[in-house]
Design a protein around this motif. Sequence first.
Motif, short mmCIF file in Angstrom:
data_model
loop_
_atom_site.label_atom_id
_atom_site.label_comp_id
_atom_site.label_asym_id
_atom_site.label_seq_id
_atom_site.Cartn_x
_atom_site.Cartn_y
_atom_site.Cartn_z
N PHE A 182 0.96 -1.15 0.15
CA PHE A 182 0.04 -0.05 -0.02
C PHE A 182 0.87 1.35 0.05
O PHE A 182 1.81 1.31 0.73
CB PHE A 182 -1.00 -0.06 1.06
N THR B 186 0.34 5.72 -0.84
CA THR B 186 -0.31 6.95 -1.14
C THR B 186 0.53 7.97 -1.98
O THR B 186 1.60 7.89 -1.92
CB THR B 186 -0.74 7.90 0.22
N ALA C 261 0.88 11.57 -3.76
CA ALA C 261 0.67 13.04 -3.74
C ALA C 261 1.04 13.67 -4.86
O ALA C 261 2.09 13.36 -5.23
CB ALA C 261 0.99 13.49 -2.46
N ASP D 157 -3.65 16.81 -4.46
CA ASP D 157 -4.54 15.43 -4.55
C ASP D 157 -3.66 14.49 -3.90
O ASP D 157 -2.41 14.60 -4.09
CB ASP D 157 -5.25 15.27 -5.83
N VAL D 158 -4.47 13.52 -3.31
CA VAL D 158 -3.41 12.44 -2.78
C VAL D 158 -4.46 11.00 -2.90
O VAL D 158 -5.41 11.45 -2.62
CB VAL D 158 -2.99 12.68 -1.06
N SER D 159 -3.65 10.08 -3.44
CA SER D 159 -4.46 9.04 -3.80
C SER D 159 -4.11 7.87 -3.34
O SER D 159 -2.73 7.50 -3.35
CB SER D 159 -4.56 8.88 -5.35
N PRO D 160 -4.74 6.64 -2.88
CA PRO D 160 -4.18 5.48 -2.24
C PRO D 160 -3.97 4.51 -3.55
O PRO D 160 -4.74 4.45 -4.43
CB PRO D 160 -5.34 5.14 -1.46
N ARG D 161 -2.92 3.63 -3.50
CA ARG D 161 -2.71 2.54 -4.27
C ARG D 161 -2.37 1.21 -3.67
O ARG D 161 -1.42 1.35 -2.66
CB ARG D 161 -1.46 2.83 -5.41
N SER E 148 -4.84 11.84 -10.42
CA SER E 148 -3.23 11.70 -10.38
C SER E 148 -2.47 12.07 -11.70
O SER E 148 -1.56 12.74 -11.74
CB SER E 148 -2.62 10.42 -9.65
N THR F 51 7.55 4.53 7.84
CA THR F 51 7.29 4.46 6.43
C THR F 51 8.48 4.99 5.59
O THR F 51 9.25 5.38 6.26
CB THR F 51 5.83 5.41 6.29
#
Length: 213
Positions: A50, A52, A54, A63-67, A95, A117
């Motif tokens: 997992f 994120t 940015a 924007d920040v998006s999870p992958r 993104s 992290t």
Amino acid sequence: MVLKLKGVIKTGEQFEELRSLCGTPSVRAANKVISQLDRHCREFISKSPFLTLATSDSKGKCDVSPRGDAPGFVTVLDDHHLFIPERLGNKRLDSAGNILGNPGVGVLFMIPGLGETLRVNGQAFICRDRELLEQNAVNGRSPLFGIVVKAEECYIHCAKAFIRSGLWNPESWSSKELLPSAPQMLADHMNLPNMSAEQVAEGLNEGYRNRLY
């Protein structure tokens, strides 16, 4: 209505005010940043399911998006580049659109149960290399494209946020009955006629079952 707050710091000229408030970073914090994906970064990424991502557009809108996918779903191409496959999503292309206008990105890799992290900052571009896409196929389906990140800053980040939040501690988790209802939130936010939370839930569950890849 205008929000009025005291003690707001908004300009670069006021940075020294923050510096005097917070102090200077330790030698350890200042020296931990490297500019390549060394063996430690590679091992961390290989175990991470997992991240994120940015991004921001050419005007600075962020924007920040999870992958997420199986551990190691991100491929380290060499000492300076990594490849993030783009799986099926909501087709907004937030993104990707941002990257085309502003290639600067920040990536935060996480490993369940590990408080530390890995942060990777750099420049990104959209990649449709057929061989690379085929290598990242799952269930016979290749991603339509991927995001290549050229790493400029790599460093481990301490676990304080995870310790304070109790994120990996099941004893701190709320019971499912107390969690927010994503279907209800979506139904209310979309505000479409004849679209109930139950219908939204059915659509979400169908996508989770049949359209992950």
